[in-house]
Write a protein that holds these residues in place. Structure first.
Motif, PDB file in Angstrom:
ATOM      1  N   GLU A  42      -6.861  -1.092   0.832  1.00  0.00           N
ATOM      2  CA  GLU A  42      -6.159  -0.692  -0.185  1.00  0.00           C
ATOM      3  C   GLU A  42      -5.736  -1.670  -1.398  1.00  0.00           C
ATOM      4  OE1 GLU A  42      -2.668   2.006   0.523  1.00  0.00           O
ATOM      5  OE2 GLU A  42      -2.932   1.542   2.425  1.00  0.00           O
ATOM      6  N   ARG A  96      -9.237   0.012   7.110  1.00  0.00           N
ATOM      7  CA  ARG A  96      -8.308   0.524   5.866  1.00  0.00           C
ATOM      8  C   ARG A  96      -8.162  -0.271   4.833  1.00  0.00           C
ATOM      9  NH1 ARG A  96      -5.087   5.113   5.594  1.00  0.00           N
ATOM     10  NH2 ARG A  96      -3.702   5.137   3.579  1.00  0.00           N
ATOM     11  N   ALA A  99      -0.158   4.223  -0.954  1.00  0.00           N
ATOM     12  CA  ALA A  99      -0.661   5.489  -0.362  1.00  0.00           C
ATOM     13  C   ALA A  99      -0.431   5.784   1.129  1.00  0.00           C
ATOM     14  CB  ALA A  99      -2.350   5.277  -0.644  1.00  0.00           C
ATOM     15  N   ARG A 100      -0.441   4.662   1.892  1.00  0.00           N
ATOM     16  CA  ARG A 100      -0.234   4.702   3.338  1.00  0.00           C
ATOM     17  C   ARG A 100       1.328   5.748   3.427  1.00  0.00           C
ATOM     18  NH1 ARG A 100      -0.021  -0.025   4.465  1.00  0.00           N
ATOM     19  NH2 ARG A 100       2.259  -0.031   4.535  1.00  0.00           N
ATOM     20  N   GLY A 123       0.825  -1.168   0.019  1.00  0.00           N
ATOM     21  CA  GLY A 123      -0.077   0.025  -0.030  1.00  0.00           C
ATOM     22  C   GLY A 123       0.875   1.130   0.008  1.00  0.00           C
ATOM     23  N   GLN A 168      -8.811   7.211  -5.822  1.00  0.00           N
ATOM     24  CA  GLN A 168      -8.225   6.359  -6.701  1.00  0.00           C
ATOM     25  C   GLN A 168      -7.214   7.207  -7.491  1.00  0.00           C
ATOM     26  OE1 GLN A 168     -10.032   4.688 -10.359  1.00  0.00           O
ATOM     27  NE2 GLN A 168      -9.696   2.750  -9.319  1.00  0.00           N
ATOM     28  N   GLU A 186      -4.107   2.866  -7.976  1.00  0.00           N
ATOM     29  CA  GLU A 186      -4.510   1.955  -6.804  1.00  0.00           C
ATOM     30  C   GLU A 186      -5.706   2.775  -6.200  1.00  0.00           C
ATOM     31  OE1 GLU A 186      -2.070   2.820  -2.781  1.00  0.00           O
ATOM     32  OE2 GLU A 186      -0.760   2.375  -4.329  1.00  0.00           O
ATOM     33  N   SER A 187      -6.469   1.996  -5.566  1.00  0.00           N
ATOM     34  CA  SER A 187      -7.572   2.783  -4.620  1.00  0.00           C
ATOM     35  C   SER A 187      -7.568   2.468  -3.116  1.00  0.00           C
ATOM     36  CB  SER A 187      -8.862   1.680  -5.191  1.00  0.00           C
ATOM     37  OG  SER A 187      -8.811   1.939  -6.551  1.00  0.00           O
ATOM     38  N   ILE A 188      -8.069   3.480  -2.448  1.00  0.00           N
ATOM     39  CA  ILE A 188      -8.026   3.350  -1.088  1.00  0.00           C
ATOM     40  C   ILE A 188      -9.340   3.792  -0.409  1.00  0.00           C
ATOM     41  CG2 ILE A 188      -7.047   5.780  -0.969  1.00  0.00           C
ATOM     42  CD1 ILE A 188      -5.730   5.263   1.608  1.00  0.00           C
ATOM     43  N   THR A 201      -7.973  10.115   3.103  1.00  0.00           N
ATOM     44  CA  THR A 201      -7.854   9.633   1.502  1.00  0.00           C
ATOM     45  C   THR A 201      -7.335  10.857   0.800  1.00  0.00           C
ATOM     46  OG1 THR A 201     -10.247  10.165   1.141  1.00  0.00           O
ATOM     47  CG2 THR A 201      -9.658   7.870   1.827  1.00  0.00           C
TER      48      THR A 201
END
Length: 236
Positions: free
Chosen positions: A200, A198, A61-62, A59, A165, A181-183, A138
């Motif tokens: 992802e 959470r 995004a994190r 992930g 996303q 990617e999507s979260i 997000t």
């Protein structure tokens, strides 16, 4: 209260995980079930997601939003478990025929001591607290909202949800991951605690399966964690 300002950090950071409790009832072969007897709820998720340490979870995004700032997670002993407890950390790094789909799922319990007393006593105050927090969690550079942050009923509870996303920008070098990617961040109040999910993934199919996992709070028929449709690819 000192800890009340830390909820945003708790929604996006990762601490220690526990192995999900085994299901007590028969379930489809493609799902596993986490059960929590203290908070009286259960949650189904795809069986290919297996227990992983927070450091192993995929992930970007994190990573993009929460950098390696040494002050993060230490001011109020958040990592020591005084404010939150990781109930479940599971992930997949090579699902699908292409072997390239990944996903991570983190379920966290936030203790009452970290929640403003006013929010525990007032639905309106809880709305004002949780909806902006899931939305902010997000807001990652390189990612766009998939839908407006919203809330909806689930049995006798209200779930707050936000999703985004895109290609998150990595910290330091300002380079994207070169992968869409999507979260999604979801939160709800349960017995003066706050539960947060959470999710992802780089696969909308796997992402959707996680969000469609059924939650049972023991006050009605089990419902999907998120009953809506976010669209997107089904490549994996």
């Amino acid at each position: 209260m000192r800890c009340s300002g830390c909820l945003l950090l708790l929604l996006g950071t990762v601490a220690l995980a526990q192995t999900p409790s085994p299901a007590r009832e028969a379930k489809p072969a493609d799902t596993a079930t986490y059960q929590n007897s203290d908070l009286h709820f259960s949650f189904e998720y795809p069986a290919e997601l297996h227990p992983m340490s927070p450091q192993e979870l995929p992930g970007s995004a994190r990573t993009a939003r929460f950098s390696n700032d040494p002050d993060v997670g230490t001011t109020d002993n958040l990592e020591s478990g005084q404010c939150s407890r990781r109930l479940l950390t599971v992930g997949e790094t090579g699902a699908g025929p292409k072997g390239a789909a990944w996903a991570s799922l983190t379920l966290t319990e936030i203790e009452p001591a970290c929640i403003p007393p006013k929010a525990l006593k007032s639905k309106h105050a809880m709305d004002l607290m949780l909806l902006p927090l899931v939305r902010a969690s997000t807001q990652v550079l390189g990612m766009m909202p998939m839908s407006p942050a919203s809330s909806y009923p689930l049995e006798l509870h209200r779930v707050y949800m936000s999703a985004a996303q895109g290609q998150p920008v990595q910290p330091g070098d300002l380079q994207t991951t070169q992968e869409t990617e999507s979260i999604a961040i979801l939160a709800t109040q349960v017995q003066d605690h706050i539960l947060t999910w959470r999710v992802e993934s780089n696969s909308m199919r796997l992402f959707g399966r996680i969000l469609a996992g059924r939650v049972d709070f023991g006050s009605g028929t089990p419902k999907m964690l998120f009953p809506g449709y976010l669209g997107g690819d089904t490549a994996f």
